[in-house]
Enzyme design. Sequence first.
Site, mmCIF file in Angstrom:
data_model
loop_
_atom_site.group_PDB
_atom_site.id
_atom_site.type_symbol
_atom_site.label_atom_id
_atom_site.label_comp_id
_atom_site.label_asym_id
_atom_site.label_seq_id
_atom_site.Cartn_x
_atom_site.Cartn_y
_atom_site.Cartn_z
ATOM 1 N N LYS A 52 -67.315 -84.976 65.976
ATOM 2 C CA LYS A 52 -67.554 -84.521 64.593
ATOM 3 C C LYS A 52 -66.383 -83.661 64.111
ATOM 4 C CE LYS A 52 -71.163 -82.364 61.686
ATOM 5 N NZ LYS A 52 -72.470 -81.670 61.645
ATOM 6 N N SER A 127 -76.035 -83.754 58.391
ATOM 7 C CA SER A 127 -74.625 -83.830 58.055
ATOM 8 C C SER A 127 -73.786 -84.629 59.040
ATOM 9 C CB SER A 127 -74.049 -82.417 57.954
ATOM 10 O OG SER A 127 -74.083 -81.768 59.218
ATOM 11 N N SER A 151 -79.203 -81.513 61.370
ATOM 12 C CA SER A 151 -78.052 -82.414 61.234
ATOM 13 C C SER A 151 -77.700 -83.249 62.443
ATOM 14 C CB SER A 151 -76.819 -81.631 60.815
ATOM 15 O OG SER A 151 -76.876 -81.405 59.444
#
Length: 451
Positions: A52, A127, A151
């Site tokens: 990420k 997210s 998330s």
Amino acid sequence: AHLDRMAEVEPKIKAFLHVDRETTLEQARAVDARLKAGEQLGPLAGVPIAHKDIFATRDMPTTAASKILEGWRPPYDATVTARLRAAGLVILGKTNLDEFAMGSSTENSAFHPTHNPWDLTRVPGGSSGGSSAAVAAYEAPLSTGTDTGGSIRQPASVTGIVGMKPTYGGSSRYGLIAFASSLDTPGPFARNVLDAALLHEVFSGHDPMDSTSIDAPVPSVVEAAKNADVAGLRIGVVKEFAGDGYQPGVLARYHEAVQLLESLGAKVVEVSCPSFTTALPAYYLIAPSEASSNLARFDAMRYGLRVGDDGTHSAEEVMALTRAAGFGPEVKRRIMLGTYALSSGYYDAYYGQAQKVRTVISREFEAAYQQVDVLVSPTTPTTAFAIGERTDDPMAMYLADLCTIPSNLAGNAAMSVPVGLADEDDLPVGLQIMAPVLADDRCYRVGAAVE
Ligand code: GLN
């Protein structure tokens, strides 16, 4: 093979913000050399991973999907990054996310949305939607995420993969670009529970660089994932997380998963946690309050973008121009909300009240865990929604995290594991398994039993 798969499907999925074949192959060759030199690297040596883009990486840009950090290259690695490298994992690239991890669909990325591999017109959750899509689309076998309000679990649920939010403080925040520091928790994505456990053990554990890191042994989640025995385990079904507002196909798969656990010998009881329904509003005061403070560091002087630095503007004007141009609408909304909630005269009514709710929720968890070993619920009320469907309605977007947020507020462990497809749209449904602080192994044990 994974780089080739990425070349094939990335034009449709758009899971990554940064890919650099050469850097990836260099890492792979270095791991190969270490193995040939006889270094003991553990079970994930040489396994590729999508990372990420909110974790600092010294050899790749780190943007948090924000224009304000475009092109920034950190001079150091996050602890999670460093531990991936130490274990010999090979980083395939940096994945897309909602800007600064604020969102539930990855549509708040300043660069582009990511598409759900099950249906390209739908969101992959958020997210950490780039990370969930990359694993679901077989671009990577593993990926990293961060879970502040859901998330990891919500994107895992809507893309049909496993996602785990470890106990808060169980994985290090050092080098993770901060959103809400009392909630942010790095965790793994994988296509099965055992793979998630292997990755969980690689990057978890005490880090002296993070003052809220827990100095306790990491629960043996790999052992738990291998031992899918739930006989005699007490499972609490959260009464408040079902009914109105939940998609029928989600509830059908959820109830089947609970029945499966019962048939495997678990004792299922209904548990009421009445304050869990107030977690969402409390979170949307606490998280923006912390964000408004954390994001003050983007002052046009220290990182990335600088607008208006032409000799005609004061430092304060450069700061205002840079923040106006560099932050997207959702980030600005959070900064304004948080600043307001923390301002004198309103602090007690909003931030103070939300903290009290947070305490009540922790107590309800404690009371529930007197009766049961784990709690379960659907991970999210609906399957993946359409791209664009909720972008004009922040409140509808926030509802995606209804079931995930209580565990963040209490700092507990929680997992999402796929339990089939909803009848009405053939899209994946996730079961959420919640466990007390430092009982992460229970999530893996139950997850392995239902997958
Ligand atoms: N969707 C939630 C939010 O927008 C949670 C995000 C997260 O966990 N990073 O704040």
